[in-house]
Design a protein around this motif. Structure first.
Motif, PDB file in Angstrom:
ATOM      1  N   PRO A  44       0.844  -1.207   0.000  1.00 57.26           N
ATOM      2  CA  PRO A  44       0.000   0.000   0.000  1.00 57.26           C
ATOM      3  C   PRO A  44       0.876   1.253   0.000  1.00 57.26           C
ATOM      4  N   ASP A  45       0.634   2.117  -0.965  1.00 59.77           N
ATOM      5  CA  ASP A  45       1.431   3.335  -1.101  1.00 59.77           C
ATOM      6  C   ASP A  45       0.686   4.592  -0.681  1.00 59.77           C
ATOM      7  N   VAL A  46      -0.617   4.613  -0.917  1.00 58.33           N
ATOM      8  CA  VAL A  46      -1.405   5.812  -0.628  1.00 58.33           C
ATOM      9  C   VAL A  46      -2.662   5.383   0.126  1.00 58.33           C
ATOM     10  N   TYR A  47      -2.957   6.082   1.215  1.00 56.15           N
ATOM     11  CA  TYR A  47      -4.166   5.842   1.998  1.00 56.15           C
ATOM     12  C   TYR A  47      -5.062   7.072   1.866  1.00 56.15           C
ATOM     13  N   ILE A  48      -6.333   6.859   1.538  1.00 53.68           N
ATOM     14  CA  ILE A  48      -7.267   7.961   1.348  1.00 53.68           C
ATOM     15  C   ILE A  48      -8.530   7.668   2.148  1.00 53.68           C
ATOM     16  N   LEU A  49      -8.925   8.592   3.010  1.00 53.87           N
ATOM     17  CA  LEU A  49     -10.192   8.474   3.733  1.00 53.87           C
ATOM     18  C   LEU A  49     -11.279   9.144   2.893  1.00 53.87           C
ATOM     19  N   MET A  50     -12.269   8.375   2.485  1.00 48.77           N
ATOM     20  CA  MET A  50     -13.347   8.882   1.636  1.00 48.77           C
ATOM     21  C   MET A  50     -14.557   9.214   2.500  1.00 48.77           C
ATOM     22  N   SER A  51     -15.147  10.382   2.274  1.00 55.42           N
ATOM     23  CA  SER A  51     -16.347  10.758   3.020  1.00 55.42           C
ATOM     24  C   SER A  51     -17.613  10.495   2.211  1.00 55.42           C
ATOM     25  N   SER A  52     -17.437   9.995   0.985  1.00 52.55           N
ATOM     26  CA  SER A  52     -18.565   9.675   0.125  1.00 52.55           C
ATOM     27  C   SER A  52     -18.165   8.538  -0.801  1.00 52.55           C
ATOM     28  N   LYS A  53     -19.155   7.851  -1.363  1.00 52.79           N
ATOM     29  CA  LYS A  53     -18.866   6.760  -2.287  1.00 52.79           C
ATOM     30  C   LYS A  53     -19.441   7.044  -3.673  1.00 52.79           C
ATOM     31  N   LEU A  54     -19.516   8.322  -4.025  1.00 56.20           N
ATOM     32  CA  LEU A  54     -20.026   8.710  -5.334  1.00 56.20           C
ATOM     33  C   LEU A  54     -18.933   8.593  -6.398  1.00 56.20           C
ATOM     34  N   THR A  55     -19.337   8.303  -7.619  1.00 57.57           N
ATOM     35  CA  THR A  55     -18.384   8.150  -8.721  1.00 57.57           C
ATOM     36  C   THR A  55     -17.508   9.382  -8.872  1.00 57.57           C
ATOM     37  N   ARG A  56     -18.096  10.565  -8.757  1.00 56.28           N
ATOM     38  CA  ARG A  56     -17.309  11.799  -8.936  1.00 56.28           C
ATOM     39  C   ARG A  56     -16.209  11.932  -7.879  1.00 56.28           C
ATOM     40  N   ASP A  57     -16.441  11.403  -6.696  1.00 57.74           N
ATOM     41  CA  ASP A  57     -15.429  11.467  -5.640  1.00 57.74           C
ATOM     42  C   ASP A  57     -14.243  10.559  -5.959  1.00 57.74           C
ATOM     43  N   TYR A  58     -14.537   9.366  -6.482  1.00 59.01           N
ATOM     44  CA  TYR A  58     -13.445   8.473  -6.886  1.00 59.01           C
ATOM     45  C   TYR A  58     -12.664   9.082  -8.053  1.00 59.01           C
ATOM     46  N   GLU A  59     -13.361   9.719  -8.973  1.00 54.09           N
ATOM     47  CA  GLU A  59     -12.688  10.373 -10.105  1.00 54.09           C
ATOM     48  C   GLU A  59     -11.778  11.489  -9.612  1.00 54.09           C
TER      49      GLU A  59
END
Length: 64
Positions: A44-59
């Motif tokens: 694992p190189d990068v850790y990201i905490l996501m506050s949403s699971k919308l496609t635009r957020d992943y993009e």
């Protein structure tokens, strides 16, 4: 750290949902696969905490 990812041809993305607390929804990791004498390992190189699971957020994460 991003230089490590660029050096490897094979990358992977993984997400974990049950390990995060509110207000976060997901822990997203960007991984490099490295060869070792004991077999290939995922690093694992990068850790990201996501506050949403919308496609635009992943993009936004992937194209940042």
């Amino acid at each position: 750290m991003m230089n490590t990812i660029i050096l490897f041809d094979c990358r992977g993305i993984d997400g974990a949902f049950k390990v995060v607390v509110k207000p976060f929804k997901q822990l997203l990791t960007i991984n490099a696969f490295v060869m070792s004498p004991n077999g290939d390992k995922r690093l694992p190189d990068v850790y990201i905490l996501m506050s949403s699971k919308l496609t635009r957020d992943y993009e936004m994460v992937l194209y940042a």
